[in-house]
Design a protein around this motif. Structure first.
Motif, PDB file in Angstrom:
ATOM      1  N   LYS A 279      -7.751   4.158  -4.162  1.00  0.00           N
ATOM      2  CA  LYS A 279      -8.417   3.094  -3.403  1.00  0.00           C
ATOM      3  C   LYS A 279      -7.385   2.107  -2.880  1.00  0.00           C
ATOM      4  N   PHE A 280      -6.220   1.997  -3.556  1.00  0.00           N
ATOM      5  CA  PHE A 280      -5.200   1.047  -3.108  1.00  0.00           C
ATOM      6  C   PHE A 280      -4.408   1.575  -1.907  1.00  0.00           C
ATOM      7  N   THR A 281      -4.653   2.851  -1.605  1.00  0.00           N
ATOM      8  CA  THR A 281      -3.896   3.435  -0.478  1.00  0.00           C
ATOM      9  C   THR A 281      -4.596   3.211   0.842  1.00  0.00           C
ATOM     10  N   GLU A 282      -5.901   2.806   0.796  1.00  0.00           N
ATOM     11  CA  GLU A 282      -6.595   2.551   2.051  1.00  0.00           C
ATOM     12  C   GLU A 282      -6.110   1.215   2.574  1.00  0.00           C
TER      13      GLU A 282
ATOM     14  N   ILE B 260       2.563   7.070  -5.098  1.00  0.00           N
ATOM     15  CA  ILE B 260       2.173   7.496  -6.436  1.00  0.00           C
ATOM     16  C   ILE B 260       0.963   8.419  -6.358  1.00  0.00           C
TER      17      ILE B 260
ATOM     18  N   TYR C 228      -9.030   5.702  -8.648  1.00  0.00           N
ATOM     19  CA  TYR C 228      -8.837   4.243  -8.599  1.00  0.00           C
ATOM     20  C   TYR C 228      -7.539   3.913  -7.886  1.00  0.00           C
ATOM     21  N   ILE C 229      -6.496   4.669  -8.206  1.00  0.00           N
ATOM     22  CA  ILE C 229      -5.205   4.419  -7.539  1.00  0.00           C
ATOM     23  C   ILE C 229      -5.346   4.714  -6.049  1.00  0.00           C
TER      24      ILE C 229
ATOM     25  N   SER D  64      -6.621  -5.865   3.270  1.00  0.00           N
ATOM     26  CA  SER D  64      -5.893  -6.551   2.209  1.00  0.00           C
ATOM     27  C   SER D  64      -5.096  -5.552   1.378  1.00  0.00           C
TER      28      SER D  64
ATOM     29  N   GLU E 296     -10.602  10.055 -12.601  1.00  0.00           N
ATOM     30  CA  GLU E 296     -11.129   8.715 -12.347  1.00  0.00           C
ATOM     31  C   GLU E 296      -9.982   7.750 -12.084  1.00  0.00           C
ATOM     32  N   THR E 297      -8.930   7.894 -12.910  1.00  0.00           N
ATOM     33  CA  THR E 297      -7.769   7.013 -12.746  1.00  0.00           C
ATOM     34  C   THR E 297      -7.119   7.239 -11.394  1.00  0.00           C
TER      35      THR E 297
ATOM     36  N   TRP F 226       0.842  -1.200   0.000  1.00  0.00           N
ATOM     37  CA  TRP F 226       0.000   0.000   0.000  1.00  0.00           C
ATOM     38  C   TRP F 226       0.883   1.259   0.000  1.00  0.00           C
TER      39      TRP F 226
ATOM     40  N   PRO G 237       1.433   2.459  -3.897  1.00  0.00           N
ATOM     41  CA  PRO G 237       0.354   3.263  -4.475  1.00  0.00           C
ATOM     42  C   PRO G 237       0.140   4.564  -3.718  1.00  0.00           C
TER      43      PRO G 237
END
Lengths: 445, 500
Positions: free
Chosen positions: B490-493, B458, B487-488, B500, B483-484, B452, B455
């Motif tokens: 969401k991977f930081t949570e 980034i 989406y990225i 996960s 939007e992109t 995590w 991302p």
């Protein structure tokens, strides 16, 4: 004679007296020893002969202790020498280069004396109640009670004062400076000097006469007398004749400087020369040189010139130079020059620095936008297609794009190494996707 | 007024003119007169002595038996000679000798009093030389500073008679007793100059002929420590170490040679000694060389120039050209920079006008070194860097900094493009390095936290930079960037428990 500090037995006067006494004693002893039949008569004859010899020899010696020529002078010097012998002498002194060479109490001697004045000097004599005469180079025999009043120099004299930067504080009492004020009230000063001499010909004063530079100098008794009785006496100091011209020049400098503004003096340095000419115009005798503002000067009058004439002084030349300004005015000149010289370059340099900075920022902005485009376009297309790549896939897409981008980025240092690192990261993530669940995480909508 | 009858009678009876002539010769102040006087006094004294012996009937002093042993005429001569030393004879010499001695001492005392001499022997030496030509003093002229000579020398304090020995490289100027000729010699009543141009060797000074001054004829070099001047724009400058080599004016057309290395003009010497005005402080008789005119010339020269002209600065400072929006440095002249101020100043001293001015003062100039010029940055209450020196340095630095901006627009464009490239490269470098360094050496190295963190880095890079560079307008970003990015994001949570 300057012998006050030596022991009495080494003083010439004592030695002469002792020698004389010794000879007398020897004579008396010898006379008694010879048992002369008529000793008193012999003594009288010897004394007469001795006295006669003394007078003759004194007369002869007198011709060579002073540079006398005429017979009356020769006789006078014999009289002086005999008076000296008898102790009834007057002042005996020489005047050399305008300075009296004398003992401390010389002028107190009341008898008839002598003055030896060299070719560059003159003097004025006095007694208790008045000035008696003015004399030039040569030998003079003074009468009883007559003594030196003042010694003068016949040579050209120069007196000067150096300018000092005008202070911010008020001047101290007794300060003699060349400080003046301009028309706009700014204090300035300058180096001033005046060349002058004892007026050789006050009855026919003229600037066009060239007086000799070396002896024999023309001498005017009238001027010498005026110079001496014109001396001013003050509480703190006296003002001899030789100090007066400079005082007048300083005063005139202040008057003429007041008619000019500072900026004009700085811009046109010939104004200082003009002031010099104006002062000379006011101090020197006619014929006077033609000046532009001679009308104004003529109207003003020549009382300084008259004053000098009444003091027996002839002004020859004045010099005004080396203008000095208050420190802050001087600093202002440097600041102005600094602005003129480097102000433009400083401004332009700042402008160019700012432009460079702007373009750098534009570049950063462009770079960022390119990163945004290049790193996210694959992901963006996948999302547009409706795909939902997991963490690992997403990162791999971005890092693969980063590897390609870094390899091709112009001017990037170690671009290949960075690209290789990204490729390695992609491989590692691929492996990690198989081992760790977090890499295969897909976010919910 | 009727003449004295006695003097009238004397005029007819006595040969007054002849007597006067004899007396004048007897009283002359030269060696002839001294010889006459000493001869007269000695002869008179001897005659008196002889007369005393005669009156005393030549008393016998030596024993008869001694005289008997001597042959004729020695016995007679011895008898006569020794009889003059008999006490009966000598006793009568004492008053005369005492009178002579006293008169001599009296004259010396008078002279010492007149000239305030420190040493009585100075006066007595003068009197003995003047009266009888005995013990003439010699003054060797080897320096122009009269203070360095033996002050007890009578020639220095009183004058002749005596000898003047003027050595090579010097000239002595002597004043006569009076400016009238005592003898038919036309030069007798004039100021005399003794030096190599007027015959070499030792000279005799007659009575009371006085040494006024000695002039050093050799090349002189003088240095002026500091000359202050004000430029046209009111800035103080200081000339340091100005040097000048000069000598007494040699007459213009006189060539120097081994036989005549130091030519001079007599009037030039007299001008140096008498013609230069006396200041209040001048005490000694040594002449000073009038160099004030040179100082004045330097000052006047500087006053006509502003500082730029004076320093002959090349115009490398920047100036704005109206046709070009930025700046344009002034190109150098084709022949290089014209640093002529020093040359012009130096040449000023070799003009005919300057030569004539110096000649009037008795000098000729050989060389002038105009020294170094100092501009002080001692501004009142200001930073010294604000002064002239500091300003020149700052301006040079500004020029160096702005050098890329030249007159060529294409080059300027290249430079600015380069700045852009640097900027974009810098941001890319920053991103790439951040990612790779963190992956290799970050806090979660080798651990699962990287999944995590990566991302997160980034995502925040894009968010922060977008805010920094684009502000709120987001101009230039790809259409679906938001939007992109979301989406990225969401991977930081990450979930502490069960994440996960």
């Amino acid at each position: 004679m300057a012998m006050q500090t030596i022991p009495f037995y080494r003083r010439p006067g004592f030695q002469t007296a002792f020698g004389l006494l010794f000879l007398m004693a020897v004579y008396l002893w010898a006379l008694l020893s010879t048992r002369s039949p008529r000793p008193l008569l012999v003594l009288a004859l010897d004394v007469l002969l001795g006295g006669f010899t003394l007078i003759l020899m004194v007369s002869l010696t007198a011709q060579f202790v002073l540079p006398v020529r005429g017979w009356s002078d020769r006789l006078s010097v014999v009289q002086r020498l005999l008076s000296y012998l008898l102790g009834t002498r007057g002042p005996v002194m020489s005047i050399d280069d305008g300075r009296a060479v004398e003992d401390i109490r010389e002028r107190e001697r009341a008898g008839a004396g002598v003055l030896l004045i060299d070719h560059t000097s003159a003097a004025v004599l006095r007694n208790n109640t008045g000035f008696t005469r003015a004399i030039g180079p040569g030998i003079y025999f003074t009468y009883p009670g007559e003594r030196l009043a003042e010694a003068l120099s016949l040579r050209r004299q120069v007196r000067s004062i150096q300018g000092k930067p005008p202070p911010d504080e008020p001047l101290e009492d007794g300060d003699f400076t060349s400080q003046a004020l301009t028309q706009d009230g700014i204090p300035i000063s300058a180096d001033l000097s005046v060349t002058f001499m004892l007026h050789p010909n006050p009855d026919n004063p003229s600037s066009s006469i060239e007086y000799p530079l070396w002896p024999p100098y023309p001498f005017s008794e009238v001027s010498a007398a005026r110079a001496v009785y014109g001396r001013s006496y003050g509480e703190g100091e006296d003002l001899p004749w030789s100090q007066l011209p400079l005082r007048l020049v300083v005063d005139l400098w202040r008057e003429r400087a007041k008619r000019r503004r500072l900026q004009d003096l700085l811009r046109d340095r010939s104004l200082l020369q003009q002031i010099k000419h104006e002062i000379e115009y006011l101090l020197k005798p006619p014929p006077r040189p033609a000046l532009k503002n001679y009308g104004e000067l003529d109207e003003r009058g020549f009382w300084e010139y008259e004053l000098l004439k009444q003091r027996g002084i002839l002004a020859l030349e004045v010099s005004v130079s080396n203008l000095r300004l208050p420190p802050r005015i001087r600093d202002e000149a440097i600041i102005k020059w600094r602005e003129k010289w480097s102000g433009e370059s400083r401004r332009v340099s700042s402008q160019t620095q700012a432009r460079a900075k702007d373009y750098f920022r534009y570049g950063q902005e462009e770079g960022f936008l390119r990163l945004c485009h290049e790193l996210t376009w694959e992901l963006s297309e996948a999302l547009d297609r409706g795909d939902r790549p997991d963490r690992g896939k997403t990162m791999s897409m971005i890092l693969t794009a980063a590897a390609n981008l870094s390899a091709s980025w112009p001017g990037m240092e170690d671009s290949e190494a960075i690209a290789e690192e990204f490729r390695t990261m992609v491989k590692e993530i691929r492996d990690l996707r198989k081992k760790e669940k977090c890499w295969s995480y897909t976010p919910e909508d | 007024m009727s003449a004295n009858p006695l003097s009238q009678l004397a005029r007819y009876v006595l040969p007054l003119a002849e007597i006067e002539a004899v007396l004048r010769t007897f009283l002359r102040r030269d060696r002839t007169g001294a010889g006459l006087r000493s001869g007269f006094v000695v002869i008179t004294f001897l005659l008196y002595w002889l007369t005393l012996g005669l009156i005393a009937d030549f008393p016998r002093v030596l024993p008869v038996e001694w005289l008997a042993r001597l042959p004729f005429p020695l016995d007679l001569i011895a008898d006569l000679a020794t009889s003059l030393f008999a006490p009966r004879v000598l006793v009568h010499l004492i008053p005369v000798f005492a009178a002579l001695w006293l008169a001599f001492r009296l004259g010396a005392h008078y002279l010492a009093d007149l000239f305030e001499l420190e040493s009585f022997s100075t006066a007595s030496r003068h009197v003995s030389a003047a009266l009888f030509g005995l013990n003439y003093s010699v003054l060797r002229v080897t320096s122009s500073k009269l203070e360095q000579y033996d002050q007890s020398n009578p020639i220095l304090r009183i004058g002749g008679p005596g000898y003047l020995d003027v050595h090579l490289g010097f000239a002595a100027v002597c004043e006569p007793m009076e400016f009238v000729a005592e003898t038919p010699d036309p030069e007798a009543g004039k100021i005399k100059v003794y030096g190599e141009m007027d015959g070499k060797g030792v000279r005799f000074l007659s009575g009371f002929e006085r040494l006024r001054a000695v002039v050093d004829l050799r090349n002189q070099i003088r240095e002026i420590d500091e000359i202050r001047a004000l430029t046209e724009d009111g800035i103080e400058v200081f000339a340091r170490d100005v040097q000048m080599a000069f000598r007494v004016y040699g007459g213009g057309d006189r060539q120097r040679s081994l036989n005549r290395p130091f030519p001079y003009e007599q009037d030039a010497l007299k001008t140096l000694i008498y013609g230069n005005p006396m200041t209040q402080l001048r005490a000694g008789r040594s002449p000073t060389f009038p160099l004030g005119g040179i100082t004045g010339s330097i000052r006047s020269f500087v006053e006509q120039l502003d500082l730029d002209e004076f320093l002959a600065l090349p115009d490398w400072r920047l100036s704005v050209d109206q046709g070009y929006p930025y700046f344009k440095p002034t190109p150098p002249p084709v022949d290089g920079y014209d640093y002529r101020t020093r040359v012009e100043l130096r040449d000023l001293f070799y003009t005919e006008e300057m030569k004539a001015g110096l000649r009037k003062k008795g000098l000729e100039l050989a060389w002038v070194g105009v020294g170094t010029w100092e501009i002080r940055d001692n501004l009142t209450g200001q930073d010294p860097k604000s002064g002239v020196g500091g300003t020149l340095i700052e301006a040079w630095r500004d020029l160096q900094r702005s050098k890329p901006y030249t007159t060529d627009a294409k080059l300027e464009e290249e430079f600015l493009k380069g700045q852009k490239r640097r900027g974009s490269g810098q941001i890319a470098q920053q991103f790439f390095r951040r990612i790779t360094d963190d992956w290799k050496g970050g806090p979660f190295q080798q651990g699962s936290g990287r999944c995590w963190r990566l991302p997160d880095l980034i995502y925040h890079f894009f968010v922060d930079r977008a805010h920094e560079f684009l502000g709120d307008h987001r101009k230039g970003l790809p259409t679906s960037f938001e939007e992109t990015l979301t989406y990225i994001g969401k991977f930081t949570e990450h979930k502490v428990l069960g994440g996960s």
